[in-house]
Design a protein around this motif. Structure first.
Motif, PDB file in Angstrom:
ATOM      1  N   THR A  74      69.588 -51.250   7.726  1.00 54.59           N
ATOM      2  CA  THR A  74      70.725 -50.508   7.206  1.00 54.59           C
ATOM      3  C   THR A  74      71.218 -49.574   8.300  1.00 54.59           C
ATOM      4  O   THR A  74      70.448 -48.813   8.872  1.00 54.59           O
ATOM      5  CB  THR A  74      70.351 -49.699   5.965  1.00 54.59           C
ATOM      6  N   THR A  75      72.513 -49.663   8.598  1.00 58.10           N
ATOM      7  CA  THR A  75      73.079 -48.852   9.665  1.00 58.10           C
ATOM      8  C   THR A  75      73.577 -47.529   9.096  1.00 58.10           C
ATOM      9  O   THR A  75      74.417 -47.519   8.191  1.00 58.10           O
ATOM     10  CB  THR A  75      74.252 -49.591  10.336  1.00 58.10           C
TER      11      THR A  75
ATOM     12  N   ILE B 231      81.396 -52.792   4.952  1.00 55.81           N
ATOM     13  CA  ILE B 231      80.228 -53.109   5.775  1.00 55.81           C
ATOM     14  C   ILE B 231      80.178 -52.092   6.917  1.00 55.81           C
ATOM     15  O   ILE B 231      81.040 -52.109   7.800  1.00 55.81           O
ATOM     16  CB  ILE B 231      80.317 -54.537   6.341  1.00 55.81           C
TER      17      ILE B 231
ATOM     18  N   LEU C  70      75.473 -56.758  17.208  1.00 53.60           N
ATOM     19  CA  LEU C  70      74.817 -57.118  15.954  1.00 53.60           C
ATOM     20  C   LEU C  70      74.484 -58.601  15.899  1.00 53.60           C
ATOM     21  O   LEU C  70      73.418 -59.009  15.441  1.00 53.60           O
ATOM     22  CB  LEU C  70      75.712 -56.721  14.775  1.00 53.60           C
TER      23      LEU C  70
ATOM     24  N   THR D  36      71.163 -59.423  13.250  1.00 56.77           N
ATOM     25  CA  THR D  36      71.075 -58.265  12.368  1.00 56.77           C
ATOM     26  C   THR D  36      71.501 -58.611  10.947  1.00 56.77           C
ATOM     27  O   THR D  36      72.403 -59.423  10.740  1.00 56.77           O
ATOM     28  CB  THR D  36      72.000 -57.149  12.899  1.00 56.77           C
TER      29      THR D  36
ATOM     30  N   ILE E 243      72.674 -56.339   7.457  1.00 58.55           N
ATOM     31  CA  ILE E 243      73.019 -55.007   6.978  1.00 58.55           C
ATOM     32  C   ILE E 243      73.201 -55.063   5.467  1.00 58.55           C
ATOM     33  O   ILE E 243      74.017 -55.839   4.960  1.00 58.55           O
ATOM     34  CB  ILE E 243      74.310 -54.493   7.643  1.00 58.55           C
ATOM     35  N   GLU E 244      72.434 -54.259   4.772  1.00 57.51           N
ATOM     36  CA  GLU E 244      72.595 -54.172   3.319  1.00 57.51           C
ATOM     37  C   GLU E 244      73.857 -53.377   3.000  1.00 57.51           C
ATOM     38  O   GLU E 244      74.113 -52.321   3.596  1.00 57.51           O
ATOM     39  CB  GLU E 244      71.380 -53.495   2.689  1.00 57.51           C
ATOM     40  N   THR E 245      74.644 -53.892   2.058  1.00 58.72           N
ATOM     41  CA  THR E 245      75.882 -53.232   1.653  1.00 58.72           C
ATOM     42  C   THR E 245      75.794 -52.884   0.172  1.00 58.72           C
ATOM     43  O   THR E 245      74.812 -53.175  -0.495  1.00 58.72           O
ATOM     44  CB  THR E 245      77.087 -54.150   1.901  1.00 58.72           C
TER      45      THR E 245
ATOM     46  N   THR F 212      74.770 -58.486   1.292  1.00 55.68           N
ATOM     47  CA  THR F 212      74.224 -58.410   2.647  1.00 55.68           C
ATOM     48  C   THR F 212      75.224 -58.995   3.633  1.00 55.68           C
ATOM     49  O   THR F 212      75.794 -60.065   3.399  1.00 55.68           O
ATOM     50  CB  THR F 212      72.912 -59.211   2.755  1.00 55.68           C
TER      51      THR F 212
END
Length: 469
Positions: free
Chosen positions: A2-3, A42, A107, A112, A114-116, A120
């Motif tokens: 997670t960013t 995102i 990314l 990578t 990333i959970e949103t 995802t």
């Protein structure tokens, strides 16, 4: 992963509406918009920088989804693609920001996830070949005029393409490029990575990274240049292009195990559906032909004759097999490289069709018909645009050379048996293209109507040649 990001200051619905409908990549300018809303964001960096998935709802209840990278900087620090200014912050379309491309590549290169809020976002590199995608890029520049997507060139080595209008499911370009890259097919710009979203609201491809072809010329520009300088030169190039097209279709039909790519037999029902679809288009177009145009004289009143020709042409017996194909094949979709090779680009299919339609298997001869119609356009456009008329017989010679190369290199199990059967089925697809072109040119480029008119007349009477422009 997670960013962490500062929360993006998202534009209001009114600001989104005003900005989006003015963009070239927004494809529904003539429709009445009911609402704009952000369905998903995102996060990408702490700048803040992120990707918004927009829902555009139309009356009476249909909708489209679009990708809009959004950035925020203090007002005055950034002036491109401004959507609005909120509380001293300029909110902008971040596709114009080089840092967007750099972060997307980072990314992707680092595989990578990333959970949103709704699912995802995945960023994936492809393969471990001789030229893996680097995690850092320097120079980022736009790639020509904006069309239905947005593309930037990275260090003159790679292209990042962001799909603006989104559809449910994998983009056919990602599927086909990944398939051909895995085969080491030499006549494409190889896929290096992709990014997309999966979740409750939508599973979709957002963009790809592939090799950049520096110093290459697109086929349309090359054909027009050859017509001005040495028309015979393009005949040999057409033969080579036919060979590459044949190798492409053979590769796309080479895997019997993958359900998404395995060739399938053409059914009688499929040909019947094609006939019915084209028949309906013929009726609609020919009923609406204006009476005051002399350039329509050779086809006016011949709608029923065209339909009868279509019915005869579709009685071809075996129609070969259906496979995944390019779907929007013409001279503008191929590049001629500095070392004299042909490379095929843009495997998205026809933009007006849904992703489901674009992923459907069809006869490879649809691609061939598209290229043959492109030759017809080049022959006449040379005079319309540059005052250089194509020599008598040029289009016939180019067609023959292209088809000779194509048939020689194509897996024969994909085609109807025999050259005559191939050309009969090709005529069906050319007729389909020419009728569509006629409607388009009447609506958009009246001076070009003579091109589809000549194509239709040629199919009604094989001795008919293209008229002088």
């Amino acid at each position: 992963m997670t960013t962490p990001v500062r929360e993006l200051r998202l534009p209001s619905e009114d600001d989104l509406r005003e900005f989006v409908i003015a963009q070239r990549w927004f494809g529904s300018k003539s429709r009445e918009v009911a609402h704009f809303r952000v369905l998903e964001t995102i996060p990408l960096t702490e700048q803040p920088l992120g990707i918004a998935v927009l829902e555009v709802e139309f009356l009476p209840g249909t909708h489209e989804l679009y990708q809009l990278p959004i950035g925020a900087r203090p007002a005055g620090e950034w002036n491109e693609g401004i959507i609005c200014v909120n509380e001293g912050m300029a909110i902008y379309d971040a596709m114009s920001d080089p840092e967007t491309a750099r972060q997307l590549v980072r990314l992707i290169a680092r595989d990578t996830a990333i959970e949103t809020g709704q699912g995802t976002a995945e960023f994936r590199a492809v393969g471990e070949g001789a030229h893996p995608l680097p995690a850092e890029v320097g120079v980022v520049r736009p790639m020509g005029a904006e069309q239905s997507n947005s593309s930037v060139v990275l260090d003159e080595k790679y292209v990042l393409k962001a799909y603006r209008r989104l559809g449910a499911g994998p983009n056919p370009e990602l599927e086909i490029l990944r398939f051909l890259t895995d085969l080491d097919f030499p006549h494409i710009a190889a896929l290096r990575g992709w990014y997309g979203h999966s979740g409750r609201l939508i599973d979709t491809t957002l963009g790809i990274v592939q090799d950049f072809l520096g110093g290459a010329t697109d086929g349309w520009d090359l054909a027009l240049a050859d017509l001005r300088e040495d028309p015979s030169r393009f005949v040999a190039r057409a033969r080579a292009l036919g060979e590459v097209t044949g190798r492409l279709h053979t590769a796309l039909g080479s895997d019997n195990q993958d359900p998404a790519f395995a060739p399938e037999d053409t059914s009688a029902e499929a040909l019947g559906l094609l006939t019915a679809t084209v028949d309906e288009e013929i009726e609609r177009v020919f009923l609406d032909l204006p009476d005051d145009r002399e350039d329509l004289a050779t086809i006016r009143g011949r709608g029923e004759e065209v339909r009868e020709k279509l019915r005869l042409l579709t009685q071809v017996g075996s129609a070969g097999r259906v496979i995944r194909h390019h779907g929007d094949y013409h001279l503008g979709q191929v590049m001629h490289t500095a070392d004299g090779d042909w490379v095929v680009l843009d495997f998205e299919g026809e933009p007006a069709r849904t992703l489901i339609e674009r992923r459907r298997k069809r006869s490879p001869l649809r691609d061939v018909a598209g290229m043959l119609r492109s030759f017809a356009y080049a022959a006449t456009a040379s005079e319309l645009l540059h005052g250089a008329a194509a020599p008598a017989g040029w289009e016939d010679d180019v067609r023959a050379a292209y088809l000779d190369g194509y048939v020689e290199e194509t897996d024969q199990s994909l085609l109807p048996p025999g050259r005559a059967a191939v050309e009969r089925l090709l005529a069906v697809f050319e007729l389909e293209k020419a009728v569509y072109e006629l409607r388009y040119e009447l609506d958009n480029r009246p001076d070009w109507v003579k091109i589809p008119v000549a194509g239709i007349a040629r199919l009604l009477d094989p001795e008919t040649t293209e008229p002088e422009a």
